[in-house]
Design a protein around this motif. Structure first.
Motif, short mmCIF file in Angstrom:
data_model
loop_
_atom_site.label_atom_id
_atom_site.label_comp_id
_atom_site.label_asym_id
_atom_site.label_seq_id
_atom_site.Cartn_x
_atom_site.Cartn_y
_atom_site.Cartn_z
N UNK A 55 -31.27 -4.42 -2.66
CA UNK A 55 -30.53 -5.53 -2.06
C UNK A 55 -29.80 -6.32 -3.14
N UNK A 56 -28.54 -6.70 -2.89
CA UNK A 56 -27.75 -7.39 -3.91
C UNK A 56 -28.17 -8.84 -4.11
N UNK A 57 -27.46 -9.51 -4.99
CA UNK A 57 -27.74 -10.89 -5.31
C UNK A 57 -27.54 -11.81 -4.10
N UNK A 58 -28.23 -12.94 -4.12
CA UNK A 58 -28.03 -13.99 -3.13
C UNK A 58 -27.20 -15.08 -3.80
N UNK A 59 -26.09 -15.47 -3.18
CA UNK A 59 -25.17 -16.44 -3.75
C UNK A 59 -25.89 -17.74 -4.11
N UNK A 60 -25.60 -18.26 -5.29
CA UNK A 60 -26.19 -19.53 -5.71
C UNK A 60 -25.60 -20.65 -4.86
N UNK A 61 -26.46 -21.47 -4.30
CA UNK A 61 -26.06 -22.49 -3.32
C UNK A 61 -27.00 -23.69 -3.38
N UNK A 62 -26.73 -24.69 -2.56
CA UNK A 62 -27.60 -25.86 -2.40
C UNK A 62 -28.15 -25.88 -0.98
N UNK A 63 -29.45 -26.04 -0.83
CA UNK A 63 -30.03 -26.13 0.52
C UNK A 63 -29.58 -27.41 1.23
N UNK A 64 -29.42 -28.50 0.48
CA UNK A 64 -29.08 -29.78 1.10
C UNK A 64 -27.74 -29.74 1.82
N UNK A 65 -26.87 -28.83 1.42
CA UNK A 65 -25.56 -28.72 2.08
C UNK A 65 -25.69 -28.27 3.53
N UNK A 66 -26.82 -27.67 3.87
CA UNK A 66 -27.03 -27.15 5.22
C UNK A 66 -27.82 -28.10 6.12
N UNK A 67 -28.22 -29.24 5.56
CA UNK A 67 -28.90 -30.25 6.38
C UNK A 67 -28.19 -31.59 6.22
N UNK A 68 -26.88 -31.52 5.95
CA UNK A 68 -26.14 -32.75 5.70
C UNK A 68 -25.83 -33.54 6.97
N UNK A 69 -26.30 -33.06 8.11
CA UNK A 69 -26.16 -33.83 9.34
C UNK A 69 -27.37 -34.74 9.56
N UNK A 70 -28.30 -34.73 8.60
CA UNK A 70 -29.42 -35.67 8.62
C UNK A 70 -29.20 -36.77 7.58
N UNK A 71 -29.60 -37.98 7.90
CA UNK A 71 -29.63 -39.06 6.91
C UNK A 71 -31.03 -39.69 6.93
N UNK A 72 -31.58 -40.03 5.77
CA UNK A 72 -31.02 -39.74 4.44
C UNK A 72 -31.12 -38.25 4.13
N UNK A 73 -30.17 -37.75 3.36
CA UNK A 73 -30.14 -36.31 3.04
C UNK A 73 -31.03 -36.04 1.83
#
Length: 260
Positions: free
Chosen positions: A113-131
């Protein structure tokens, strides 16, 4: 589960954005979860409740995500363990509010299996506050460098919240978007830290930390369970997002904390 954190552990986490804590999940619990994986990959869940996101590609990283605690009792016992919520609250400095589980994923990286793109998890829960988010990645098998273990850019949680990556699996350069984020944050060169941990280890990382995974160049699968934990005082800004599965009030407590 028993998680002991020292003041040095907390400081290291806040400096680096990641902390490895070995020998946490018992082998007997791990064995029960691993025994369920073949059925889960066939779409058979213990409670009959299908998770929200299922990506089963035999040549790529496989993912079963959502409210896994509703689908699999063995996973529920881990994700909703108060010790996990307490540890995240200490690391994230939100003890006064308690903790909630907002997402969980089972990850299986087969040989090749190839690499997993480097990312931020918080970008996927940015509809919650506080993030504020801490991800606890639990190794269900040894996560070696050769098998495509997780990789972290130490200190990158201080760059601020970036954009969601185009794809976690289909990238010509899995570091490209992290490089863009670094430039935008005024950061020059950075080093990627690759973990090499044994089964039962929990790797805590800040939701803002840029991370991904290498290619699995071994002949062994790499399996892990991730738990996304946020402070219990979160509120939902919008549910019009594929990564949000309901109002904040619907998510379960993992630790009651010192509620105010």
């Amino acid at each position: 589960m028993k998680i002991s954190l020292t003041s040095e552990d907390v400081q290291k986490f806040r400096n680096d954005g990641v902390l490895l804590v070995p020998n946490i999940l018992e082998p007997s619990i791990i064995a029960k979860i691993l025994a369920r994986i073949p059925s889960m990959l066939k779409g058979e869940y213990a409670t009959g409740i299908k998770p929200a996101e299922i990506k089963i590609d035999p040549t790529n990283t496989q993912q079963i995500s959502g409210k896994l605690w509703e689908s699999e009792p063995e996973i529920k016992a881990v994700v909703l363990d108060p010790e996990l919520g307490r540890a995240c609250a200490i690391l994230g400095d939100w003890e006064q509010y308690g903790s909630k589980a907002v997402h969980s994923s089972l990850w299986r990286k087969p040989p090749g299996a190839p690499e997993t793109t480097i990312h931020q998890d918080a970008a996927y829960v940015d509809t919650f506050i506080p993030n504020k988010l801490i991800t606890a990645l639990i190794a269900l098998e040894n996560m070696t460098i050769e098998a495509g273990s997780t990789q972290y850019i130490l200190g990158s949680h201080k760059w601020g919240l970036g954009r969601r990556v185009r794809s976690l699996r289909e990238s010509e350069d899995y570091t490209a978007e992290a490089k863009t984020a670094a430039r935008e944050a005024g950061v020059g060169n950075f080093e990627i830290f690759t973990t090499n941990v044994e089964s039962g280890t929990i790797v805590f990382h800040d939701g803002l930390l840029w991370h991904g995974a290498g290619r699995n160049n071994s002949q062994q699968q790499r399996v892990a369970l991730s738990c996304a934990i946020m402070p219990a005082n979160i509120k939902t800004v919008s549910v019009d997002d594929p990564y949000v599965f309901g109002e904040a009030s619907e998510y379960p407590f993992t630790w009651q904390g010192k509620l105010i």
